[in-house]
Design an enzyme around this catalytic site. Sequence first.
Site, PDB file in Angstrom:
ATOM      1  N   HIS A  61       0.817  -1.217   0.000  1.00  0.00           N
ATOM      2  CA  HIS A  61       0.000   0.000   0.000  1.00  0.00           C
ATOM      3  C   HIS A  61       0.857   1.276   0.000  1.00  0.00           C
ATOM      4  O   HIS A  61       0.356   2.355  -0.310  1.00  0.00           O
ATOM      5  CB  HIS A  61      -0.977  -0.005   1.186  1.00  0.00           C
ATOM      6  CG  HIS A  61      -0.376   0.272   2.520  1.00  0.00           C
ATOM      7  ND1 HIS A  61      -0.109  -0.711   3.436  1.00  0.00           N
ATOM      8  CD2 HIS A  61       0.006   1.429   3.115  1.00  0.00           C
ATOM      9  CE1 HIS A  61       0.406  -0.176   4.532  1.00  0.00           C
ATOM     10  NE2 HIS A  61       0.487   1.137   4.361  1.00  0.00           N
ATOM     11  N   ASP A  91      -0.046  -7.722   1.463  1.00  0.00           N
ATOM     12  CA  ASP A  91       0.320  -6.299   1.468  1.00  0.00           C
ATOM     13  C   ASP A  91       1.833  -6.105   1.506  1.00  0.00           C
ATOM     14  O   ASP A  91       2.356  -5.301   2.264  1.00  0.00           O
ATOM     15  CB  ASP A  91      -0.341  -5.573   2.643  1.00  0.00           C
ATOM     16  CG  ASP A  91      -0.168  -4.051   2.568  1.00  0.00           C
ATOM     17  OD1 ASP A  91      -0.072  -3.522   1.448  1.00  0.00           O
ATOM     18  OD2 ASP A  91      -0.111  -3.407   3.626  1.00  0.00           O
ATOM     19  N   SER A 165       4.813   2.775   7.816  1.00  0.00           N
ATOM     20  CA  SER A 165       4.475   1.560   7.070  1.00  0.00           C
ATOM     21  C   SER A 165       5.643   1.106   6.199  1.00  0.00           C
ATOM     22  O   SER A 165       6.225   1.901   5.464  1.00  0.00           O
ATOM     23  CB  SER A 165       3.256   1.803   6.186  1.00  0.00           C
ATOM     24  OG  SER A 165       2.096   1.948   6.945  1.00  0.00           O
TER      25      SER A 165
END
Length: 209
Positions: A61, A91, A165
Amino acid sequence: APAVVYIKTLTYVTAPTINGTSLKDRFFGKNSPHRPKIETVTSSGSGVILDSEGYILTNYHVIDDADEIIIGLYDGQTISALLVGKDVNTDLAVLKIEATQLPTIKIANMMEVRIGDIVLAIGYPYTIGQTVTQGIISATGRTRVSKNVYENFVQTDTAINPGNSGGALINSSGEIVGINSLIYTKTGSFQGIGFAIPIDIALNVLNLI
């Protein structure tokens, strides 16, 4: 820390149109010198160098829909990256930069990970620069906390914020335990519940893609 990188993405957005005419053209005039150019949307995240030849692991993402990916190394260098593999179900994504002899990170033995272990998150929250935060492992094997098809998260109370992230969750020996991926929040910011993809799962995906 030297094995954790900053990731900047650029996405080029075309202006919306009505009956084939750009909204910007309608407002400014097609030949107006004040007419804005195509917009560039920027975003950021973190990544981990797992191979000295330039392979970087991050969350999918972080780079999803990016037209250009730029890596910022710990020593200040910036290098363009290519997306060489992805697994949307977990992911995860693999990037490649043209560089050699890069610093890498040691891998933790996930069989030795225990609830209560001290861990640190390393990443680039809010684009302010590399940041290290400390906490513990709150739980393992967490599921039903994301939209991923496959879930088996390490939960931590280490501060993880937007931009973290794709960064590293490491133990007190400096070994990577997981890839920081998401937070549980009602405000959009850290509230004490974060999740990381276990490094053994991430490495399995890396080997497949």
